[in-house]
Each structure stands twice: as C-alpha cells, then as structure tokens.
Design a protein around this motif. Structure first.
Motif, PDB file in Angstrom:
ATOM      1  N   GLY A 122      49.833  42.244  32.897  1.00 49.09           N
ATOM      2  CA  GLY A 122      49.647  42.235  34.350  1.00 49.09           C
ATOM      3  C   GLY A 122      48.199  42.407  34.777  1.00 49.09           C
ATOM      4  N   GLY A 123      47.416  43.045  33.953  1.00 54.64           N
ATOM      5  CA  GLY A 123      45.996  43.196  34.249  1.00 54.64           C
ATOM      6  C   GLY A 123      45.713  44.266  35.294  1.00 54.64           C
ATOM      7  N   TRP A 124      44.500  44.228  35.783  1.00 57.24           N
ATOM      8  CA  TRP A 124      44.049  45.272  36.721  1.00 57.24           C
ATOM      9  C   TRP A 124      44.780  45.215  38.048  1.00 57.24           C
ATOM     10  CZ3 TRP A 124      41.914  43.915  41.336  1.00 57.24           C
ATOM     11  CH2 TRP A 124      41.463  42.604  41.465  1.00 57.24           C
ATOM     12  N   VAL A 140      47.112  51.065  55.729  1.00 52.72           N
ATOM     13  CA  VAL A 140      46.134  50.307  54.929  1.00 52.72           C
ATOM     14  C   VAL A 140      46.769  49.825  53.633  1.00 52.72           C
ATOM     15  CG1 VAL A 140      43.974  50.513  53.639  1.00 52.72           C
ATOM     16  CG2 VAL A 140      44.125  51.432  55.951  1.00 52.72           C
ATOM     17  N   ILE A 141      47.497  50.711  52.964  1.00 54.04           N
ATOM     18  CA  ILE A 141      48.138  50.335  51.703  1.00 54.04           C
ATOM     19  C   ILE A 141      49.173  49.237  51.930  1.00 54.04           C
ATOM     20  CG2 ILE A 141      49.690  51.158  49.881  1.00 54.04           C
ATOM     21  CD1 ILE A 141      48.161  53.823  50.016  1.00 54.04           C
ATOM     22  N   SER A 142      49.951  49.350  53.007  1.00 58.84           N
ATOM     23  CA  SER A 142      50.971  48.328  53.260  1.00 58.84           C
ATOM     24  C   SER A 142      50.351  46.982  53.627  1.00 58.84           C
ATOM     25  CB  SER A 142      51.943  48.787  54.348  1.00 58.84           C
ATOM     26  OG  SER A 142      51.276  48.892  55.586  1.00 58.84           O
ATOM     27  N   ALA A 143      49.134  46.996  54.147  1.00 60.92           N
ATOM     28  CA  ALA A 143      48.461  45.733  54.447  1.00 60.92           C
ATOM     29  C   ALA A 143      47.789  45.146  53.201  1.00 60.92           C
ATOM     30  CB  ALA A 143      47.428  45.944  55.549  1.00 60.92           C
ATOM     31  N   LEU A 144      47.262  46.008  52.330  1.00 60.38           N
ATOM     32  CA  LEU A 144      46.522  45.530  51.163  1.00 60.38           C
ATOM     33  C   LEU A 144      47.414  45.142  49.981  1.00 60.38           C
ATOM     34  CD1 LEU A 144      43.416  47.863  50.930  1.00 60.38           C
ATOM     35  CD2 LEU A 144      43.500  45.452  51.544  1.00 60.38           C
ATOM     36  N   ALA A 145      48.519  45.838  49.793  1.00 60.08           N
ATOM     37  CA  ALA A 145      49.351  45.610  48.610  1.00 60.08           C
ATOM     38  C   ALA A 145      49.828  44.156  48.472  1.00 60.08           C
ATOM     39  CB  ALA A 145      50.530  46.581  48.597  1.00 60.08           C
ATOM     40  N   LEU A 154      48.389  41.494  49.572  1.00 63.93           N
ATOM     41  CA  LEU A 154      47.218  40.671  49.262  1.00 63.93           C
ATOM     42  C   LEU A 154      46.790  40.838  47.809  1.00 63.93           C
ATOM     43  CD1 LEU A 154      45.158  41.292  52.520  1.00 63.93           C
ATOM     44  CD2 LEU A 154      46.581  39.317  51.953  1.00 63.93           C
ATOM     45  N   ILE A 155      46.868  42.064  47.300  1.00 63.84           N
ATOM     46  CA  ILE A 155      46.531  42.306  45.896  1.00 63.84           C
ATOM     47  C   ILE A 155      47.559  41.619  44.993  1.00 63.84           C
ATOM     48  CG2 ILE A 155      46.317  44.093  44.127  1.00 63.84           C
ATOM     49  CD1 ILE A 155      45.198  45.907  46.377  1.00 63.84           C
ATOM     50  N   GLY A 156      48.831  41.678  45.385  1.00 57.51           N
ATOM     51  CA  GLY A 156      49.866  40.981  44.624  1.00 57.51           C
ATOM     52  C   GLY A 156      49.640  39.476  44.602  1.00 57.51           C
ATOM     53  N   LEU A 157      49.251  38.925  45.730  1.00 58.50           N
ATOM     54  CA  LEU A 157      48.949  37.490  45.794  1.00 58.50           C
ATOM     55  C   LEU A 157      47.742  37.148  44.935  1.00 58.50           C
ATOM     56  CD1 LEU A 157      49.624  34.749  47.035  1.00 58.50           C
ATOM     57  CD2 LEU A 157      48.151  35.344  48.953  1.00 58.50           C
ATOM     58  N   LEU A 205      45.394  34.758  40.071  1.00 55.77           N
ATOM     59  CA  LEU A 205      44.661  34.932  38.814  1.00 55.77           C
ATOM     60  C   LEU A 205      45.539  34.578  37.622  1.00 55.77           C
ATOM     61  CD1 LEU A 205      42.712  38.251  39.524  1.00 55.77           C
ATOM     62  CD2 LEU A 205      41.821  35.912  39.505  1.00 55.77           C
ATOM     63  N   GLY A 206      46.829  34.917  37.688  1.00 55.70           N
ATOM     64  CA  GLY A 206      47.756  34.549  36.616  1.00 55.70           C
ATOM     65  C   GLY A 206      47.929  33.042  36.503  1.00 55.70           C
ATOM     66  N   MET A 207      47.988  32.360  37.643  1.00 51.28           N
ATOM     67  CA  MET A 207      48.109  30.895  37.628  1.00 51.28           C
ATOM     68  C   MET A 207      46.840  30.245  37.066  1.00 51.28           C
ATOM     69  SD  MET A 207      51.117  30.146  38.603  1.00 51.28           S
ATOM     70  CE  MET A 207      50.969  28.406  38.864  1.00 51.28           C
ATOM     71  N   ILE A 208      45.703  30.787  37.441  1.00 48.51           N
ATOM     72  CA  ILE A 208      44.436  30.258  36.900  1.00 48.51           C
ATOM     73  C   ILE A 208      44.417  30.428  35.389  1.00 48.51           C
ATOM     74  CG2 ILE A 208      41.940  30.674  36.809  1.00 48.51           C
ATOM     75  CD1 ILE A 208      42.091  31.295  39.818  1.00 48.51           C
ATOM     76  N   ASP A 209      44.843  31.592  34.914  1.00 49.71           N
ATOM     77  CA  ASP A 209      44.883  31.846  33.476  1.00 49.71           C
ATOM     78  C   ASP A 209      45.877  30.911  32.792  1.00 49.71           C
ATOM     79  OD1 ASP A 209      44.110  33.259  31.145  1.00 49.71           O
ATOM     80  OD2 ASP A 209      45.952  34.478  31.291  1.00 49.71           O
TER      81      ASP A 209
END
Length: 146
Positions: free
Chosen positions: A10-12, A116-121, A123-126, A131-135
């Motif tokens: 899953g990475g960072w 803030v966490i509910s707004a950022l989470a 976006l971080i998941g996306l 990044l997984g698709m690029i890999d």
C-alpha cells in the motif's frame, strides 16, 4: 497475500490513511466521552430548563437534579447572576448571546481536526489509487519490453 505484504504494498498513502483513521477514532471517542460526562445527550436537562425558564429567579442551583457542568446550566447560572444587575435589555441579550457562543466554542473543540481529516482522507486515498495505477502501467510497460 497476507496482511504485512498488503500493508507494505500500500505504500506511504496507506500508512497515512491508517494514521488518520487512528487519530479520527481517538478524537471521536474523546468527544463522545466528554459529551457523555457533560450530559449533552440527556433531553431531560433541556426539558428541565424549558419548564423552569419562566421562573428563573426562583431556581436553586444547589438542586441535585441540575448538572452543574452542563452547558445549559452554566448559561442559566450566568443569566441568573447578571439578571438582578438592572442592565438594559439589549445589553443583557448581548451578554447572554456572547456567553452562549463561548459555550458552543468549547463544545466544538477538536471538531476542526475531524473536518480536516474527513476532507483530506478521500483525496489521499485517490492519490494512492493514482500512484498504484501509475506503478501498474509502469510494470506493464517493463513486461512488454522484455
């Protein structure tokens, strides 16, 4: 695939999402406990104040049915303390409004972090998905050139 492999793959982004989840759950439990201690969930407290509001000058705050730390009780105690001072009705209303706003601010402590966490989470998941698709496409390209 076992869980440690899944976590490493899953990475960072995944680790960051796990950390945000732990922080969010901690904040939620903290707020639930603090609201429970204050008696925020007790409708009887609000009903008591609505029923006794017309006779506010006769209220005894030593009554054991009144939660002394409840926000409504603190607000009503403030009202009773400044009521006999004979100040103008508009000034009284402004002071009570200010006190009520201060109580709301105290109750909202820690909620901004959850916002803030509910707004950022998501976006971080996306970002992790991208990044997984690029890999994955990079691995397909490497496999195609061999």
């Amino acid at each position: 695939m076992n869980i440690p492999d899944w976590l490493m793959q899953g990475g960072w982004c995944l680790w960051l999402l796990i950390a945000l989840s732990v922080i969010s759950l901690s904040l939620i439990f903290y707020k639930l406990i603090s609201f429970s201690k204050l008696g925020i969930n007790l409708h009887s407290e609000y009903q008591f104040w609505l029923d006794t509001l017309p006779t506010v000058d006769k209220i005894s705050f030593s009554d054991r049915h009144i939660r002394s730390n409840h926000p409504a009780t603190r607000l009503m105690r403030f009202c009773v303390q400044i009521l006999p001072s004979g100040i103008d009705k508009q000034i009284l209303e402004d002071k009570v409004t200010l006190k009520a706003e201060q109580e709301v601010v105290q109750l909202k402590q820690g909620m901004r972090a959850l916002e803030v966490i509910s707004a950022l989470a998501p976006l971080i998941g996306l970002l992790g998905t991208v990044l997984g698709m690029i890999d994955a496409f990079h691995n397909l390209q490497q496999a195609g050139t061999k």
